[in-house]
Scaffold this motif. Sequence first.
Motif, PDB file in Angstrom:
ATOM      1  N   ILE A 275      38.877  20.857  29.546  1.00 39.04           N
ATOM      2  CA  ILE A 275      39.966  20.961  30.531  1.00 39.04           C
ATOM      3  C   ILE A 275      40.642  19.594  30.673  1.00 39.04           C
ATOM      4  N   ASP A 278      42.804  19.012  27.715  1.00 41.31           N
ATOM      5  CA  ASP A 278      44.077  19.735  27.840  1.00 41.31           C
ATOM      6  C   ASP A 278      45.021  19.028  28.795  1.00 41.31           C
ATOM      7  N   ASN A 279      44.458  18.502  29.886  1.00 36.20           N
ATOM      8  CA  ASN A 279      45.300  17.790  30.851  1.00 36.20           C
ATOM      9  C   ASN A 279      46.020  16.627  30.195  1.00 36.20           C
ATOM     10  N   MET A 282      48.307  18.266  26.836  1.00 37.39           N
ATOM     11  CA  MET A 282      49.427  19.141  27.218  1.00 37.39           C
ATOM     12  C   MET A 282      50.199  18.542  28.395  1.00 37.39           C
ATOM     13  N   SER A 284      52.909  16.719  30.649  1.00 38.63           N
ATOM     14  CA  SER A 284      54.378  16.819  30.550  1.00 38.63           C
ATOM     15  C   SER A 284      54.998  15.597  29.887  1.00 38.63           C
ATOM     16  N   TYR A 288      53.613  14.402  24.489  1.00 40.87           N
ATOM     17  CA  TYR A 288      54.522  14.198  23.354  1.00 40.87           C
ATOM     18  C   TYR A 288      54.192  12.941  22.530  1.00 40.87           C
ATOM     19  N   TYR A 377      53.123  25.245  22.707  1.00 44.80           N
ATOM     20  CA  TYR A 377      53.450  25.128  24.142  1.00 44.80           C
ATOM     21  C   TYR A 377      54.378  23.928  24.379  1.00 44.80           C
ATOM     22  N   LEU A 378      54.028  22.798  23.768  1.00 46.44           N
ATOM     23  CA  LEU A 378      54.821  21.583  23.977  1.00 46.44           C
ATOM     24  C   LEU A 378      56.239  21.718  23.414  1.00 46.44           C
ATOM     25  N   ASP A 380      58.015  24.561  22.796  1.00 42.37           N
ATOM     26  CA  ASP A 380      58.771  25.780  23.112  1.00 42.37           C
ATOM     27  C   ASP A 380      60.175  25.474  23.654  1.00 42.37           C
ATOM     28  N   GLY A 381      60.250  24.487  24.567  1.00 44.94           N
ATOM     29  CA  GLY A 381      61.543  24.152  25.171  1.00 44.94           C
ATOM     30  C   GLY A 381      62.545  23.701  24.127  1.00 44.94           C
ATOM     31  N   LEU A 482      52.012  33.566  24.203  1.00 46.40           N
ATOM     32  CA  LEU A 482      51.005  33.126  23.232  1.00 46.40           C
ATOM     33  C   LEU A 482      49.709  32.749  23.929  1.00 46.40           C
ATOM     34  N   GLU A 483      48.624  33.365  23.458  1.00 45.73           N
ATOM     35  CA  GLU A 483      47.321  33.008  24.017  1.00 45.73           C
ATOM     36  C   GLU A 483      46.925  31.630  23.504  1.00 45.73           C
ATOM     37  N   VAL A 484      46.448  30.777  24.399  1.00 43.57           N
ATOM     38  CA  VAL A 484      46.006  29.435  24.000  1.00 43.57           C
ATOM     39  C   VAL A 484      44.478  29.438  23.991  1.00 43.57           C
TER      40      VAL A 484
END
Lengths: 640, 91
Positions: A275, A278-279, A282, A284, A288, A377-378, A380-381, A482-484
């Motif tokens: 976890i 992921d923090n 992923m 914000s 990147y 996920y990162l 997608d935008g 999408l399942e992660v």
Amino acid sequence: MKVALLGQPNCGKSTIFNAVAGYRSATGNFPGTTVALAWSKVRLNGEVIELVDLPGIYSLTASSPAENVAKAFLLEQDADLVIHVMDASTLSRSLELTLELRELGVPMVVCLNMMDEAARKGISISAPKLAELLGLPVVTTVASRGEGIRELFAQVKKQMDADASAKAAVHSGDLAWHKDVEAAVSSMQESLNGDLARLRVPARFAAVKLLEGDEDLLARFSPRVRTVATEVRDTLEQSHGRPAESVIMSERHDRSMHLFEQAATLHRPKPDIRIALDNLLMHSFWGYPLLLAILGGFFWAVFGIGSILETALTAHFETAFRFLASGLEPGSLSYAVVRSVWDGLAGGVGIVLPYLVPFLIGLAILEDVGYLPRVAYLMDGLLHRVGLHGTSMLPLVLGYGCSVPACLATRILPSRRDRFLASVLSILVPCSARSTVIFALVAFYLGPAWALAIYVFNGAVVVLSGWLLARVWPEISAGMILEVPNYHWPTLRVVIMKTWLRLREFVMVGLPLLVVGSLALGLMSHWRLDRFVNDAWAPLAGLLGLPAVLGTILIFGILRKELTLVMLAQVLGTAHVTSVLTPAQLLVFTVFVTFYFPCVATLGALLKEVGGKLTALAVTYTTVLAIGLSIAVRLLFALV
Amino acid sequence: MVTAHVKTGTSEALQITSLDCVSGQGTVEVLEICGGRRVTVSLAQLGIRAGEMLRVRRAAPLGGAVLVETRERTVAIGRGVAHKVKVRIQS
């Protein structure tokens, strides 16, 4: 006997398949790794069975072409037995598919895989209790470590040997739903009568699917049945205040929750460092730079290892050639044959493999660790701005390995337009063959920063192409769902086997083709036949500022992109290409090879996935793009 | 504890909104999926359907995806799809 592995995406079906069939089906820690059927003959206690690995499917209501493959197999191919693989850590959701499969009445063994992951989440499952509740044999496994596989197939054999009455008894469970829904199913079932004879599915299964509005199944029934289906669906919708398919799914959900509560107990989950990971990955902002650092680290590692191996191996190959050709006269036919065959072999083993092996190992680790869905996920935008969405990121990343599986992977996208866009963009991404050209030419001779610049330039072209094509074919993209998955430590065995699965194609097909291609070019040069091709290419070569002798190798490059690299030294007459080509020419050549005409295998995959017209469009686009970009690079260097 | 909140809106909108408008972490209840059959089914298959509780974990910048946790799975949902998911924010 035909046995199928079926289950929700990313539950470990291919891992089980590979454990008994040898590594034949690519695995990865993201949903949709398997998009086509993988078959293998497996010996089970002396009896040969056909084992089939199916693409993952969340339910028997397929929403993408890959899911349709699994559904069509199940409904039309008469599997003698289904091994229903479940991710034990997502048991309650997985049981919804189990209930659907029970409606289908197919003989089944339930495999509760990833029991270690369930324990980590604090889920304790009683397999005997679940077996009793389902009326089906249940075996627990941790397939990634090979635990429980033997017991699973022993149970499969036992089930196959059971007589028909025992198999039928397996499905005599209680499937009852709420009274009004059961009444709707019965009323639908009664209307089927004659229509059902043409289909080989149980009446209840057909009735439920018609109430769920399954378009494939509806099309197979008479207008009378379709009218009844509409009426019954409307009645259900009016009484529940929501669509009929939603009512049916809720019934299945309630039933599976009931089963879950009886078979599983929940404890406090173990502290999970993933976890925190992921923090960070992923995040914000930090997500990147970390993405760039991971991809950059991958790049430097491949180049670092590759360049050391290339330098060492090419020196040995050159020494060996001097020994081999010591008695031959330069200019003779025998010298041309030995030289070209040796160049093909030395190019494949001494130049391509040093970069290809670390590249494929790195890609296997990236795929298995579960980072790719995080990248989706990162991104997608950004992808949304160019008319695609994050799920398209998966075929694009696979494109760095090989364009063929990348084109096939577009099957996870539900829209035809998204599949076309993702196919075109994935063939623009440099595959491992084109990456070896970038590493061995640009990074090796001009420095790794230039090679990195080519990747960045390529990324920008991919984004702009997406933007352009999305405007040519405007359509509101379906959006990402999408399942992660959880992160997994990739096992050494799987990384080695997966690398070998991809490398085997190069060793068995690519390498012989490099040698034969190199020999063909050697003979053409010896008899001066290559001048016809080079003369035809000369006008374009003039535009690009490249020597006319490169024409033939670009034609050969359509067979395998590595041929352009291997043959370059051959046509230039020296292994030190910078003594003949300027840095600008080297870059123009590499940019042209990166973008131009797809290789034959990719062409086949494109034809299969998007059809003739769209393939012609894709090929025209990439070729025009290659010419335009190469001229632009040439002009840029002329100005500087 | 950090709770989810709506970026803008009236007092009623502070409770009911679409998933893409939830910022920060927190728990929401799915009220309705205002989409076509394909979206509704795809979300339901992953445990996102009316009546279910979701934990919003984060949202990517620049109109990027929303990351939510259902009871058993973690799912990334594009903003367009997230807009179709009407939710009630739990305190």
